[in-house]
Write an enzyme that holds these catalytic residues in place. Structure first.
Site, short mmCIF file in Angstrom:
data_model
loop_
_atom_site.label_atom_id
_atom_site.label_comp_id
_atom_site.label_asym_id
_atom_site.label_seq_id
_atom_site.Cartn_x
_atom_site.Cartn_y
_atom_site.Cartn_z
CD GLU A 70 43.12 -67.31 62.53
OE1 GLU A 70 43.16 -66.32 63.27
OE2 GLU A 70 42.75 -67.25 61.34
CE1 TYR A 93 41.15 -67.22 65.64
CE2 TYR A 93 42.35 -67.40 67.71
CZ TYR A 93 42.27 -66.98 66.40
OH TYR A 93 43.34 -66.32 65.84
#
Ligand code: GDP
Ligand code: MN
Length: 423
Positions: free
Chosen positions: A228, A139
């Protein structure tokens, strides 16, 4: 403002961030042609302004609310599949024919995920990309931390899942690195990230540092509020790749980010928020409750929502009507709120400073003339021209419930929404 994944990836690529080869399609035939170009083995991805697509489900519009309820109650038994019967928003296809079929199954339908809300989001385009052989999923994101007054890089070895879930279950698995805006990106950040993500190989460390620096530059130069990449993957042949991409730009910067502003896709936005903007109510945000709020000032609007919650209710929206000098603005605000079918009561909380209570009163009276208002309206008014406003309300004889204090107003609104008080 959000942009689609394929748009975010085009932007990332311009900053040297590696992304899978691929193109966007708006018909199943196009998807097939792109799959042929890419050698046949592709992934077909619904382009909507929400995440959780892989575990979402594609359904006809009339079934979105039901599917949303099922996903929330028992996600595992209803979520989509990357292969198999249940069509989600991310499908692996091993031939151009399969890519065409996957695109056909998504286009023109609605994708419901845990993030879309009960209305789902329409699928008008799909991104067709070459499949990647994934070794590990990470992530990576960049946001702004208001408290630290800096950018904040978040990264984790637990990629491919919702970061909120990781934060709850295993907060130590998330590394947080502030980046001071004045100092900018520093080389130590790349080394820190690499060691925390367990990327010990020197070539990979270099790749990660370049990727992080590129994304930071994309973030700053485009006035982003969020970048993101989830998952950021390490492929089996040793490359780091942005497999997914989210990019949000700060609405307040759109005046100088003209190219980004062009990417606005209103069809993906909340219909009531779009309606509010059309009516000149810029500061309206749809929420899940049933008490519609009209308040002047963002801080007071937040306090009003808190007070409603404290009284046991749930606000249906945030709405800062601003300094009102035109009664029509009040009419428009009430119009937007009344178009929300979940609203069962309305709370108008005005602290008249530069905004005048009599103007607000005129607007409310006008709204009662123009519209059929069937839900109870509770008003708490103080400040500039209060006496004039009260006289107008008295004279008009409209059925509003008056309250002196905010706590009392919230309590009445909560009761009214439960049907305890008739309007
Ligand atoms: P999201 O569900 O909306 O976040 O969409 P993603 O783009 O993150 O895709 C969901 C998941 O599908 C990813 O976390 C991956 O596990 C998987 N996935 C997507 N593309 C590929 C691919 O090319 N190869 C493999 N093996 N998995 C993929
Ligand atoms: Mn993702």
């Amino acid at each position: 403002m959000k942009v689609h994944e394929y748009q975010a990836k085009e932007l990332f690529a311009r900053y040297g961030v590696p992304v899978p080869r691929g193109r966007v399609a708006s018909t199943a035939q196009e998807a097939r042609a792109i799959a042929e170009e890419l050698g046949g083995r592709v992934v077909v991805k619904a382009q909507i302004h929400a995440g959780g697509r892989g575990k979402g489900r594609v359904v006809p519009q009339e079934e979105t609310a039901e599917m949303y309820r099922k996903l929330r109650e028992d996600p595992a038994s209803h979520e989509g599949q990357v292969r198999g019967e249940r069509v989600g928003g991310v499908r692996l296809a091993d031939s151009p024919e399969e890519a065409e079929a996957a695109a056909a199954a998504m286009l023109g339908k609605y994708l419901v995920s845990i993030q879309t809300g009960p209305e789902g989001k329409p699928v008008r385009r799909v991104l067709v990309e070459e499949q990647s052989a994934v070794e590990r999923e990470f992530y990576f994101s960049i946001t702004i931390d208001g408290g630290l007054e800096s950018a904040l890089i978040l990264a984790s070895t637990e990629g491919g899942q919702e970061i909120e879930e990781v934060a709850r279950r295993n907060p130590e698995a998330i590394v947080r690195i502030p980046v001071n805006f004045a100092a900018g990106y520093q080389p130590y950040i790349g080394r820190w990230l690499a060691s925390r993500l367990g990327l010990l190989d020197e070539a990979l460390q270099r790749q990660l540092a370049e990727l992080a620096a590129g994304l930071y530059r994309a973030f700053v130069e485009n006035d982003a509020s969020l970048v993101e990449v989830n998952p950021l993957v390490l492929t089996k042949d040793g490359r780091l790749l942005a497999l997914d991409a989210k990019f949000n730009v700060d609405d307040n910067a759109l005046f100088r980010q003209k190219a980004l502003a062009e990417l606005r896709d209103r069809e993906q936005e909340d219909p009531l928020e779009v309606r509010a903007q059309e009516l000149g109510i810029a500061n309206y945000i749809k929420l899940d409750g049933n008490i519609g709020c009209i308040v002047n000032g963002a801080g007071l609007a937040m306090a009003t929502m808190d007070t409603i919650k404290l009284a046991g209710g749930e606000p249906a929206n945030f709405l800062d009507i601003g300094t009102v000098n035109d009664p029509q603005r009040v009419v428009n605000a009430l119009r937007v709120i009344l178009e929300d079918p979940s609203v069962k009561a309305i709370l108008i909380n005005i602290f008249g400073g530069m905004a005048r209570v009599d103007v607000i009163a005129q607007g409310v009276i006008e709204a009662f003339k123009q519209m059929e208002i069937r839900v109870p309206v509770v008003m708490r008014l103080v400040g500039t021209n209060l006496a004039e406003g009260e006289a107008l309300l008295q004279e008009a004889g409209i059925p509003v419930i008056r309250a002196k204090e905010l706590a009392e107003a919230a309590r009445i609104a909560v009761e009214a929404a439960r049907g305890a008080v008739a309007s």
